[in-house]
Design a protein around this motif. Sequence first.
Motif, PDB file in Angstrom:
ATOM      1  N   VAL A  48       0.353  -1.443   0.150  1.00  0.00           N
ATOM      2  CA  VAL A  48       0.446   0.084   0.059  1.00  0.00           C
ATOM      3  C   VAL A  48       1.149   1.130   0.077  1.00  0.00           C
ATOM      4  O   VAL A  48       0.911   2.264  -0.952  1.00  0.00           O
ATOM      5  CB  VAL A  48      -1.402  -0.097   1.548  1.00  0.00           C
ATOM      6  N   GLY A  49       1.666   1.791   1.115  1.00  0.00           N
ATOM      7  CA  GLY A  49       2.593   2.703   1.158  1.00  0.00           C
ATOM      8  C   GLY A  49       3.765   2.457  -0.255  1.00  0.00           C
ATOM      9  O   GLY A  49       3.981   3.715  -0.615  1.00  0.00           O
ATOM     10  N   ASP A  50       4.035   1.835  -0.675  1.00  0.00           N
ATOM     11  CA  ASP A  50       4.746   1.627  -1.859  1.00  0.00           C
ATOM     12  C   ASP A  50       3.971   2.111  -3.426  1.00  0.00           C
ATOM     13  O   ASP A  50       4.895   2.697  -3.706  1.00  0.00           O
ATOM     14  CB  ASP A  50       5.621   0.296  -2.468  1.00  0.00           C
ATOM     15  N   ILE A  51       2.559   1.836  -3.194  1.00  0.00           N
ATOM     16  CA  ILE A  51       1.640   2.076  -5.111  1.00  0.00           C
ATOM     17  C   ILE A  51       1.644   3.613  -4.358  1.00  0.00           C
ATOM     18  O   ILE A  51       1.767   4.354  -5.536  1.00  0.00           O
ATOM     19  CB  ILE A  51       0.977   1.492  -4.052  1.00  0.00           C
ATOM     20  N   GLY A  52       1.303   4.715  -3.253  1.00  0.00           N
ATOM     21  CA  GLY A  52       0.838   5.675  -3.438  1.00  0.00           C
ATOM     22  C   GLY A  52       2.042   6.465  -3.351  1.00  0.00           C
ATOM     23  O   GLY A  52       1.759   7.765  -4.438  1.00  0.00           O
ATOM     24  N   ARG A  53       3.604   5.861  -2.548  1.00  0.00           N
ATOM     25  CA  ARG A  53       4.080   6.907  -3.156  1.00  0.00           C
ATOM     26  C   ARG A  53       4.852   6.688  -4.474  1.00  0.00           C
ATOM     27  O   ARG A  53       5.408   7.781  -4.701  1.00  0.00           O
ATOM     28  CB  ARG A  53       5.390   6.109  -1.908  1.00  0.00           C
ATOM     29  N   ARG A  54       4.606   5.547  -4.836  1.00  0.00           N
ATOM     30  CA  ARG A  54       5.201   5.498  -6.636  1.00  0.00           C
ATOM     31  C   ARG A  54       4.195   6.474  -8.005  1.00  0.00           C
ATOM     32  O   ARG A  54       4.745   7.470  -8.631  1.00  0.00           O
ATOM     33  CB  ARG A  54       5.293   4.380  -7.102  1.00  0.00           C
TER      34      ARG A  54
ATOM     35  N   GLU B 115      -9.309   9.005 -11.340  1.00  0.00           N
ATOM     36  CA  GLU B 115     -10.449   8.250 -11.307  1.00  0.00           C
ATOM     37  C   GLU B 115      -9.693   6.970 -10.487  1.00  0.00           C
ATOM     38  O   GLU B 115      -8.983   6.526 -10.596  1.00  0.00           O
ATOM     39  CB  GLU B 115     -11.096   8.143 -12.808  1.00  0.00           C
ATOM     40  N   LEU B 116     -10.540   6.445  -9.966  1.00  0.00           N
ATOM     41  CA  LEU B 116     -10.878   5.403  -9.574  1.00  0.00           C
ATOM     42  C   LEU B 116     -11.491   3.770 -10.829  1.00  0.00           C
ATOM     43  O   LEU B 116     -12.487   4.191 -11.343  1.00  0.00           O
ATOM     44  CB  LEU B 116     -11.149   5.021  -8.486  1.00  0.00           C
ATOM     45  N   THR B 117     -10.884   2.574 -10.344  1.00  0.00           N
ATOM     46  CA  THR B 117     -11.604   2.080 -10.986  1.00  0.00           C
ATOM     47  C   THR B 117     -12.386   0.886 -10.022  1.00  0.00           C
ATOM     48  O   THR B 117     -11.334   0.065  -8.830  1.00  0.00           O
ATOM     49  CB  THR B 117     -11.174   1.243 -12.483  1.00  0.00           C
ATOM     50  N   ALA B 118     -13.790   0.226 -10.240  1.00  0.00           N
ATOM     51  CA  ALA B 118     -14.042  -0.798  -9.099  1.00  0.00           C
ATOM     52  C   ALA B 118     -15.191  -1.733 -10.601  1.00  0.00           C
ATOM     53  O   ALA B 118     -15.511  -1.144 -11.482  1.00  0.00           O
ATOM     54  CB  ALA B 118     -15.284  -0.336  -8.661  1.00  0.00           C
ATOM     55  N   GLY B 119     -16.030  -3.134  -9.670  1.00  0.00           N
ATOM     56  CA  GLY B 119     -15.927  -3.817 -11.129  1.00  0.00           C
ATOM     57  C   GLY B 119     -16.594  -4.735 -10.016  1.00  0.00           C
ATOM     58  O   GLY B 119     -18.472  -4.897  -9.874  1.00  0.00           O
ATOM     59  N   SER B 120     -15.585  -5.983  -9.960  1.00  0.00           N
ATOM     60  CA  SER B 120     -16.865  -7.265  -9.335  1.00  0.00           C
ATOM     61  C   SER B 120     -17.729  -6.353  -7.356  1.00  0.00           C
ATOM     62  O   SER B 120     -18.698  -7.054  -7.070  1.00  0.00           O
ATOM     63  CB  SER B 120     -16.152  -7.814  -8.427  1.00  0.00           C
TER      64      SER B 120
ATOM     65  N   THR C 271     -11.093  -3.030  -6.763  1.00  0.00           N
ATOM     66  CA  THR C 271     -12.858  -2.892  -5.585  1.00  0.00           C
ATOM     67  C   THR C 271     -11.903  -3.326  -4.468  1.00  0.00           C
ATOM     68  O   THR C 271     -12.117  -2.422  -3.514  1.00  0.00           O
ATOM     69  CB  THR C 271     -13.412  -4.455  -5.562  1.00  0.00           C
ATOM     70  N   GLY C 272     -10.559  -4.076  -4.257  1.00  0.00           N
ATOM     71  CA  GLY C 272     -10.007  -3.842  -3.172  1.00  0.00           C
ATOM     72  C   GLY C 272      -9.917  -3.611  -2.787  1.00  0.00           C
ATOM     73  O   GLY C 272      -8.711  -3.522  -1.118  1.00  0.00           O
ATOM     74  N   SER C 273      -9.387  -2.132  -3.561  1.00  0.00           N
ATOM     75  CA  SER C 273      -8.389  -0.983  -2.502  1.00  0.00           C
ATOM     76  C   SER C 273      -9.300   0.026  -2.865  1.00  0.00           C
ATOM     77  O   SER C 273      -8.210   1.059  -2.929  1.00  0.00           O
ATOM     78  CB  SER C 273      -7.065  -1.713  -3.352  1.00  0.00           C
TER      79      SER C 273
END
Length: 273
Positions: free
Chosen positions: A221-227, A264-269, A250-252
Amino acid sequence: MDYALARRILENERLPAVIVDLEAFDRNTAHAARILKEQGFGQTLRLATKSIRVPDLIRRALSSDPVFQGLMCYAAEEAAFLAHQGFDDILVAYPTVQPSDLAVLKELFLAGIRIRLVVDSLAGIEAVSRGMGPLPSPFPLVLDVDMSYRRAGGRVHLGVRRSPLRSPEEVIALYDGIRAFGNVQVDGLMGYEAQVAGLGDRNPFKKFINPVARLVRKRSVGDIGRRRKELSDLLAERGIPLTLFNGGGTGSLNISVGEPWLTELTAGSGFLC
């Protein structure tokens, strides 16, 4: 709902078919909208149509709240089908170099449909440019940046291998390479964190794997936000405009919504379960 009732409901229906509890669907839709609106960064949510396969359900979600805008598709032919159903603002999220696919996308673009294609390599961009041919305006492309959790020079790799683009420098280099083609242009970025969004950590059928899944998610989580912030900052410093920066799943949703650099974000399931 039990098997006997489901069987009676579907008795005279053509298969494949799906039985949907619309009240539950509406609750899930409202919950997703609430996550984005409570954060207050003005992000929108793009529906992933590989999870919601029913046009009427897609319409139902899109019409329920202005926060839902646009579709994320799996393939060019699917995008064409949905465009003919009246949908617009479509992101084809998986690269393709098939001439038949590119012909479909070109036709949609020339018809005025807001359509974008994800790419991840200069060779792929060359193929898209060649397939598009002369256009009245450049076809919009979205660069796919790999968000897997990597350590030890790549020897530790947690997540899917979505793209060879893994660093801001590689993204800038590809962006500069695109300038050689006059009929395509970069319109946005996508950084999907599959090892967070698509990895369940409370699966009742995989109880022994759940602790490992929780650890992977926590480390990522922290790594993704930083990048993703580094990417956004670097492009802004270079004066590179982006109309779209897509992330999340969906899971995040509840995590990625805290990144104001994502548009924007994406979700489906999550609409169905």
